[in-house]
Each structure stands twice: as C-alpha cells, then as structure tokens.
Design a protein around this motif. Structure first.
Motif, PDB file in Angstrom:
ATOM      1  N   ALA A 245       0.831  -1.208   0.000  1.00  0.00           N
ATOM      2  CA  ALA A 245       0.000   0.000   0.000  1.00  0.00           C
ATOM      3  C   ALA A 245       0.862   1.253   0.000  1.00  0.00           C
ATOM      4  O   ALA A 245       0.582   2.216  -0.718  1.00  0.00           O
ATOM      5  N   GLU A 246       1.912   1.246   0.817  1.00  0.00           N
ATOM      6  CA  GLU A 246       2.850   2.371   0.812  1.00  0.00           C
ATOM      7  C   GLU A 246       3.452   2.570  -0.580  1.00  0.00           C
ATOM      8  O   GLU A 246       3.580   3.699  -1.066  1.00  0.00           O
ATOM      9  N   MET A 247       3.833   1.476  -1.214  1.00  0.00           N
ATOM     10  CA  MET A 247       4.446   1.562  -2.539  1.00  0.00           C
ATOM     11  C   MET A 247       3.451   2.096  -3.564  1.00  0.00           C
ATOM     12  O   MET A 247       3.830   2.861  -4.458  1.00  0.00           O
ATOM     13  N   CYS A 248       2.179   1.730  -3.438  1.00  0.00           N
ATOM     14  CA  CYS A 248       1.148   2.268  -4.339  1.00  0.00           C
ATOM     15  C   CYS A 248       1.063   3.785  -4.202  1.00  0.00           C
ATOM     16  O   CYS A 248       0.988   4.513  -5.196  1.00  0.00           O
ATOM     17  N   GLY A 249       1.071   4.266  -2.959  1.00  0.00           N
ATOM     18  CA  GLY A 249       0.996   5.698  -2.730  1.00  0.00           C
ATOM     19  C   GLY A 249       2.196   6.433  -3.284  1.00  0.00           C
ATOM     20  O   GLY A 249       2.071   7.499  -3.901  1.00  0.00           O
ATOM     21  N   GLY A 250       3.382   5.868  -3.086  1.00  0.00           N
ATOM     22  CA  GLY A 250       4.588   6.495  -3.613  1.00  0.00           C
ATOM     23  C   GLY A 250       4.613   6.515  -5.131  1.00  0.00           C
ATOM     24  O   GLY A 250       4.968   7.529  -5.751  1.00  0.00           O
ATOM     25  N   THR A 296      -3.051  -4.912  -4.471  1.00  0.00           N
ATOM     26  CA  THR A 296      -2.942  -4.590  -3.045  1.00  0.00           C
ATOM     27  C   THR A 296      -4.295  -4.589  -2.363  1.00  0.00           C
ATOM     28  O   THR A 296      -4.453  -5.137  -1.254  1.00  0.00           O
ATOM     29  N   TYR A 297      -5.295  -3.987  -2.986  1.00  0.00           N
ATOM     30  CA  TYR A 297      -6.621  -3.924  -2.366  1.00  0.00           C
ATOM     31  C   TYR A 297      -7.212  -5.320  -2.197  1.00  0.00           C
ATOM     32  O   TYR A 297      -7.850  -5.627  -1.183  1.00  0.00           O
ATOM     33  N   TYR A 298      -6.998  -6.185  -3.205  1.00  0.00           N
ATOM     34  CA  TYR A 298      -7.493  -7.554  -3.081  1.00  0.00           C
ATOM     35  C   TYR A 298      -6.771  -8.283  -1.949  1.00  0.00           C
ATOM     36  O   TYR A 298      -7.396  -8.984  -1.136  1.00  0.00           O
ATOM     37  N   ALA A 299      -5.456  -8.103  -1.883  1.00  0.00           N
ATOM     38  CA  ALA A 299      -4.688  -8.753  -0.821  1.00  0.00           C
ATOM     39  C   ALA A 299      -5.111  -8.240   0.551  1.00  0.00           C
ATOM     40  O   ALA A 299      -5.194  -9.012   1.520  1.00  0.00           O
ATOM     41  N   ALA A 317       0.855  -9.454  -4.445  1.00  0.00           N
ATOM     42  CA  ALA A 317       0.883  -7.998  -4.333  1.00  0.00           C
ATOM     43  C   ALA A 317       2.302  -7.497  -4.114  1.00  0.00           C
ATOM     44  O   ALA A 317       2.743  -6.535  -4.753  1.00  0.00           O
ATOM     45  N   LYS A 318       3.030  -8.159  -3.218  1.00  0.00           N
ATOM     46  CA  LYS A 318       4.400  -7.723  -2.923  1.00  0.00           C
ATOM     47  C   LYS A 318       5.299  -7.888  -4.141  1.00  0.00           C
ATOM     48  O   LYS A 318       6.125  -7.015  -4.452  1.00  0.00           O
TER      49      LYS A 318
END
Length: 377
Positions: A245-250, A296-299, A317-318
C-alpha cells in the motif's frame, strides 16, 4: 458488486492526506533523513491522537476496531509523502501482538500501543539474508524460568528507538519451521545492543541488533513456544500488504509529479508531454500504478478476512508492487531528465524508498517463488 471504498474510508483518506500535507512536507522528510532518530515525538503523538496507532486494534484495548483495509487507506497516503519514522515497524509489531499475544500480554501492551506510548519492531532477518524459516539461526536456549537469546539480527527497522523488540529465535538443534519462537524483549535489557546502519534509504532507519545472552522470562514468549513460525508468516503477510500500500501511494505521487513536469517542461518549442515517447512512459506508469492498487486492495481484503488465499494474494501484491514502484520511480527520473538526478529534487527520495521497500519481506523474485509453491509448482 461494489469495488469502491466506503464513504467512511474516503473520509479517512481525506483526513490522512490533509494531516500529512501539513505535518509531513518534504522539508520535514529531508530533516528526518539527517536526524539519527528519524522522527519527532510531537508528530508521533499527533498521529496517536488521530487514532492511527490503534486503528486496527480491538476497542477493548483502546483501539478503533477497524480492519486491515482501513489501515491500507492510511498507509497509501503515508507512502505518498514518504513518511519517515517508526509507524510502519510499530504497526507490524502491533499486528503480531494482537494476533498471537496472550490475554495478559494484550492487556498490558495493546492499550499503550494505541495511545502512542509504546514503539515496537520485528527482528527477523539475519546475516544469511533469508526470509524463510531456515534463515532464523539466533539461538534461544532454555534456562531457569525462561530462555537465553544469543545472536545477531540485521536490518531491524527502528530498533534504536523501539521500546520493545519481537525477536524470532529457535531452539538449539531445531530445523526449519520447527522450534521457532517469537520473544518479547525489552529494547533496553542487558545484553541488547542496537547499532544504526548506513543505508541508501535515509527515510527508514535500519539497525544491527546484537543479543548477547539476553534473559527472557517464559511468559514473554509470543504465542506458543516452538510454534512461532506460523504466527510469523501471518504477521509478514500483513506486513507485505501494508508495504505494498505504501508503494502504491509512492508510485502514484511519482506519476503525478512526472505528468505535471511533462506538461510544463518544453523542448524544441513544445511541452515534452506532447512527444509520444514521454506519453507512452506515463501511460505505462499509470498501468503499473493501477495494477498495483488492484493487487494490493485484493490482498488487503484477503488478509483482513483471513481467507485461504490470503498468503497467495499477499505474495502476489508484494511481487508486483516491488517491481512496479522501482520501475515507476526510475521512469520518473528519466522524464525529469538532468534535474531528476539532483539532490535538490525529490525524485531520488522516492526512488530510494522504492529500492528499500523492494527488498523488505523479500524481493519480487522471492515472492514469485512463494506464489509458485502455493499454486503447487
């Protein structure tokens, strides 16, 4: 079927974005990169007052009682601003205590975590650099009334400012997943030494943790003695999803910065965004960002609901987000051209965070191997 976030989650996102825009500008991030502690107590307490420390902890122990999907919303916003400090490491520790702690341990620790009066970190990785059970070699020898821990942990996040360490160790002579236990160790206990390491990503402080015959009472075992690997796997799965999730935001922020720059930077009398090469770079970045969010959202849903495919979803996701964030950040630097390589520009900060996040909890190759094993290959 509704695939969107709820109204409450969108409100949580907006409040998190507004707070972080005010409390974590890039000037603060750069200051904390140079600061040995890596955060300020005032900001930590403000986040605690917002309820973020106890967001997913039970209401009975002072938390808000929300689920992991709600936490993902906040972590994504933290990734957008490259939030420094021990929030993520403490979150992973809180997940471990909530998942495996005894009633007495939860009653003692969770209220303090929720109030921001306790910082925790997980000490798993060792000089072997393996994320599987075989990588745990730190020895836990039975002693009168408890155990004695001896060994070294590497790249332990925020160990130098933590109050409590969750240390993975194994019984002498044991192999694989058998004999692994998690221990709650006082960070200031005799024999515990945390040494700050010089690493590429200065927004995340990592330490070498040395334990020299450290005494741990039997009641400080987290979960069942000798059966800690299954608990650790569950904790790491949630850590993978939170980091994704952090990586998605970045990655989203890198995309926005790149598109905005492409609109205003001119070459040959026209904005560089009018050139097909730049357009396709940005388009590919958008595909990677949106695909990362979907995975990520599914995970997050899978681990929040403890469905059987949770470990598979977390590894997928990772694996995907690790590659996507690193590639997106690299492309962002290319789009910015010469200025993207300078210390004064913020793009290198995102690229370094992408690289450190890539290897935490195993890189893409490691997690793809997990995926292959889980689908029976």
């Amino acid at each position: 079927m509704d695939f969107g976030f709820s109204e409450e989650q969108e409100m949580l996102r907006k409040s998190a974005r507004d707070f972080l825009a005010k409390e974590c500008p890039m000037t603060y991030v750069r200051q904390m990169m140079e600061d040995e502690r890596g955060f300020r107590d005032e900001q930590w307490q403000k986040m605690a007052e917002l309820g973020w420390m106890g967001l997913i902890l039970p209401e009975a122990h002072g938390g808000a009682g929300l689920d992991f999907v709600d936490m993902i919303v906040v972590l994504e916003e933290m990734g957008r601003v490259v939030l420094p400090g021990p929030f993520f490491s403490t979150l992973v520790g809180a997940v471990a205590i909530d998942a495996g702690g005894s009633a007495a341990q939860k009653e003692d620790l969770l209220p303090r975590l929720a109030a921001g009066r306790l910082r925790v970190t997980l000490a798993q990785l060792e000089p072997s650099a393996r994320w599987d059970a075989e990588g745990i070699g730190l020895e836990a020898r039975p002693a009168a009334g408890g155990y004695r821990l001896s060994g070294t942990k590497l790249f332990v996040p925020d160990a130098h400012t933590a109050d409590l360490l969750i240390v993975a160790a194994r019984a002498p002579g044991s192999k694989g997943a058998e004999g692994v236990s998690l221990f709650l160790v006082d960070a200031k206990a005799p024999g515990v030494t945390a040494t700050l390491l010089k690493t590429m990503d200065q927004t995340r402080k990592l330490c070498e943790l040395a334990l020299a015959d450290v005494s741990v009472p039997a009641e400080r075992v987290l979960g069942q003695a000798g059966a800690g690997w299954k608990l650790l796997e569950r904790v790491v799965d949630r850590g993978k999803v939170g980091l994704s999730a952090e990586m998605c935001g970045g990655a989203q922020k890198v995309l926005e910065m790149s598109v905005e720059y492409a609109k205003v930077r001119e070459q040959f009398g026209r904005p560089i965004g009018s050139f097909q090469a730049i357009q396709h770079k940005c388009a590919n970045m958008l595909v990677e960002v949106e695909s990362s969010k979907s995975a990520t959202y599914y995970a997050a849903w899978a681990v929040a609901n403890d469905v059987p495919e949770g470990p598979l979803a977390a590894a997928m996701a990772k694996a995907y987000c690790s590659d996507a964030y690193r590639h997106t950040a690299g492309e962002g630097i290319q789009i910015h051209g010469g200025i993207g390589f300078t210390w004064e520009h913020d793009m290198h900060i995102y690229f370094k965070r992408a690289k450190s996040s890539e290897v935490t909890f195993g890189d893409a190759t490691w997690n793809r191997e997990i995926v292959a094993q889980l689908i029976g290959l």
